[in-house]
Design an enzyme around this catalytic site. Sequence first.
Site, PDB file in Angstrom:
ATOM      1  N   ASP A  40       0.812  -1.215   0.000  1.00 23.80           N
ATOM      2  CA  ASP A  40       0.000   0.000   0.000  1.00 23.80           C
ATOM      3  C   ASP A  40       0.846   1.266   0.000  1.00 23.80           C
ATOM      4  O   ASP A  40       0.297   2.377   0.003  1.00 23.80           O
ATOM      5  CB  ASP A  40      -0.930   0.011   1.216  1.00 23.80           C
ATOM      6  CG  ASP A  40      -1.983  -1.081   1.147  1.00 23.80           C
ATOM      7  OD1 ASP A  40      -2.376  -1.447   0.023  1.00 23.80           O
ATOM      8  OD2 ASP A  40      -2.393  -1.566   2.215  1.00 23.80           O
ATOM      9  N   GLU A  41       2.155   1.107   0.019  1.00 25.08           N
ATOM     10  CA  GLU A  41       3.028   2.287   0.029  1.00 25.08           C
ATOM     11  C   GLU A  41       3.874   2.309  -1.249  1.00 25.08           C
ATOM     12  O   GLU A  41       3.367   2.625  -2.319  1.00 25.08           O
ATOM     13  CB  GLU A  41       3.854   2.307   1.318  1.00 25.08           C
ATOM     14  CG  GLU A  41       2.966   2.463   2.557  1.00 25.08           C
ATOM     15  CD  GLU A  41       3.739   2.612   3.837  1.00 25.08           C
ATOM     16  OE1 GLU A  41       4.632   3.488   3.906  1.00 25.08           O
ATOM     17  OE2 GLU A  41       3.457   1.856   4.808  1.00 25.08           O
TER      18      GLU A  41
END
Length: 343
Positions: A147-148
Amino acid sequence: MRHMLWMAVLAACSGEPKPSAPASVPATTAAAAVQPAARRINPRLLRRFPPLGSSMGAPAPAQLVNLGRQLFYDRRLSRDLDLSCNSCHRLDSYGVDGEVTSIGANGKRGRRNSPSVFHSAGQFAQFWDGRALTIETQATMPIFNPDEMAIASPEVLVARLRAIPDYLAAFEASFPGGDPVTVENVASALAAFERGLVTPSRWDRFLTGDETALTDREVEGFKVFSDLGCVVCHTGELIGGTSYQRAGAIEPWPNQTDPGRFEVTNSEADRMMFKVPSLRNVAKTAPYFHDGSSRTLDGAVRVMARHQLGVDLSDSETGAVVAWLGSLSGDIPSTYIKEPALP
């Protein structure tokens, strides 16, 4: 909790004739005589707050710091070549992006507010939930978080860096012998750079004896802060970053969707427990808290007083605390953080 100081003035009486009254003291002189006492802070209390010094660790070799600086700014450390560490931790904005939660891979927002990287290396644990104990462990975790920055694996990262000749040479210079390009060495380089992200402030000048470094209002704010008991959690060189505390210790935290450190330990005792953040540069790093729920420092101070202490602060008390918190802002080291040319 509120603490009030009461002063009793005792007058002795005798049958002796009273001496004649002394000449009146000009108001300005009297005010000057009273001023030091009004500004005085108990030295025993101030011993809880050493000035900025050794918490960040020993300086690293310049070539390792330079490599870490390059890696911090390099978008090639992300899957889609569009995100760097600086994307969410903007060094020219005190290490934050000003967002409630940051945007990561595929335009997806993260779950928690991105904390500042300034002074993070000196804290006892990393991330809001403390899932990394050192800055070296933390440094590469966002790179592989889907998610990063979303790099698929350590092997993908290492292969990408090895394919860049100038990076290969820089790693060989900083890590001679053996295989220089490893995830561990990427982490070491990033950590070496981040240990230099420090911002000495007027508060440090005050702690080292410069009583003119703070205004009367700021001194008053620190007294309110300490009298309320805020120093129990926000203490030490970084004014925080030394413990976990429950969000909503007295009054339940409004947002209960994030259980905090419970996700790391699976212990009910850690439900809603979060790392106490450092307050250095706090006036520059809105929005506040793990959920980014307070957009102003005034609001954040009131929320803390209500939910952690069970106290409703007056406007005057809030304003004084906010004034003192402003003294914790230092100057960004513009030369140190200057974006470098990349290999």
